[in-house]
Design a protein around this motif. Structure first.
Motif, PDB file in Angstrom:
ATOM      1  N   TYR A  15       0.784  -1.144  -0.018  1.00  0.00           N
ATOM      2  CA  TYR A  15      -0.129  -0.037  -0.027  1.00  0.00           C
ATOM      3  C   TYR A  15       0.845   1.280  -0.122  1.00  0.00           C
ATOM      4  CZ  TYR A  15      -3.769  -3.401   1.082  1.00  0.00           C
ATOM      5  OH  TYR A  15      -4.287  -4.450   1.115  1.00  0.00           O
ATOM      6  N   ALA A  16       0.468   2.337   1.044  1.00  0.00           N
ATOM      7  CA  ALA A  16       1.167   3.459   0.706  1.00  0.00           C
ATOM      8  C   ALA A  16       1.950   3.636   1.950  1.00  0.00           C
ATOM      9  CB  ALA A  16       0.238   4.616   0.714  1.00  0.00           C
ATOM     10  N   PHE A  17       2.274   2.674   2.689  1.00  0.00           N
ATOM     11  CA  PHE A  17       3.145   2.650   3.826  1.00  0.00           C
ATOM     12  C   PHE A  17       4.487   3.291   3.545  1.00  0.00           C
ATOM     13  CE2 PHE A  17      -0.391   0.034   5.641  1.00  0.00           C
ATOM     14  CZ  PHE A  17      -0.762   0.670   6.796  1.00  0.00           C
TER      15      PHE A  17
END
Length: 250
Positions: free
Chosen positions: A146-148
């Motif tokens: 994801y965008a972590f």
């Protein structure tokens, strides 16, 4: 009265009765004994005079001593960030340890630089993220989802920029000469972090990757050196302040 007259009868003027002469020394001895017995009690009841108050030799550290230890801790944390010591798949100097060290000294830095306290949530987040990456590398798990990674990279940029800014402000506020060097190193360090965070195909440009990596390592290690110098400068300021207070007291 009659008894007194009988006692004084036949006595020349100024002559005391024999019974009074015999009882006089005894009464005086009794009075002297009672006075000596009461004197220690009075001395015990009187409070002792307060002497000069002196700080114990093993007293708590002063604020400057705490700040000097904080600068040393941050220097060690940056050193841990740059070192990878692996035993198989286990990194014994993980990055989350570095962020833990930094978060622990933020309350001390906040005494002189209040904005340093705002970095605590970011430091905890970065420590948790690095802990997840450490566990993932240990058990061969893919954590970069994801965008972590993007969020962690942005948080890291701000965290290091503001932390080094606070350390430069600390140096300026305490009259230490390391302020300008910290600011210059901060700028180069954040630029190199930004370059590595960009979606650039570093694997296809090995030369640029090596140059960027070397610059980043040299700057990070130089930050450690300058922070150790800051620690010694803070200790020097503490010694001068203590010497000035001793001179005023004498």
């Amino acid at each position: 009265m009659r008894e007194w007259e009988r006692m004084t009868e036949g006595r020349s003027p100024g002559e005391e009765p024999a019974s009074l002469m015999a009882e006089g020394p005894l009464l005086r001895e009794q009075e002297g004994f009672m006075a000596e017995e009461a004197l220690p009690r009075e001395q015990e009841s009187l409070p002792e005079e307060a002497g000069p108050v002196t700080a114990p030799a093993g007293g708590p550290p002063t604020e400057l001593e705490q700040l000097a230890d904080a600068a040393k801790t941050v220097a060690l944390a940056y050193l841990v960030l740059q070192l990878d010591v692996n035993l198989g798949s286990l990194n014994i100097l993980p990055n989350w340890l570095a962020y833990l060290l930094m978060v622990n000294v933020l309350p001390v830095l906040g005494k002189r630089e209040p904005t340093a306290l705002l970095l605590r949530p970011l430091g905890i987040f970065l420590g948790l993220w690095e802990g997840l990456l450490w566990v993932g590398a240990l058990f061969s798990l893919d954590i970069n989802v994801y965008a972590f990674p993007v969020v962690a990279a942005a948080a890291g940029l701000y965290f290091h920029f503001q932390l080094l800014t606070n350390l430069a402000g600390l140096a300026e506020g305490c009259g230490c000469p390391e302020r300008k060097r910290i600011l210059r190193l901060r700028s180069v360090f954040v630029i190199t972090l930004t370059l590595f965070a960009l979606p650039f195909p570093w694997e296809e440009n090995t030369t640029l990757m090596v140059i960027g990596f070397l610059v980043h390592m040299v700057v990070a290690l130089w930050i450690c050196v300058v922070l150790f110098y800051l620690r010694y400068s803070l200790w020097d300021v503490q010694r001068k302040n203590a010497a000035g207070q001793d001179g005023q007291s004498t």
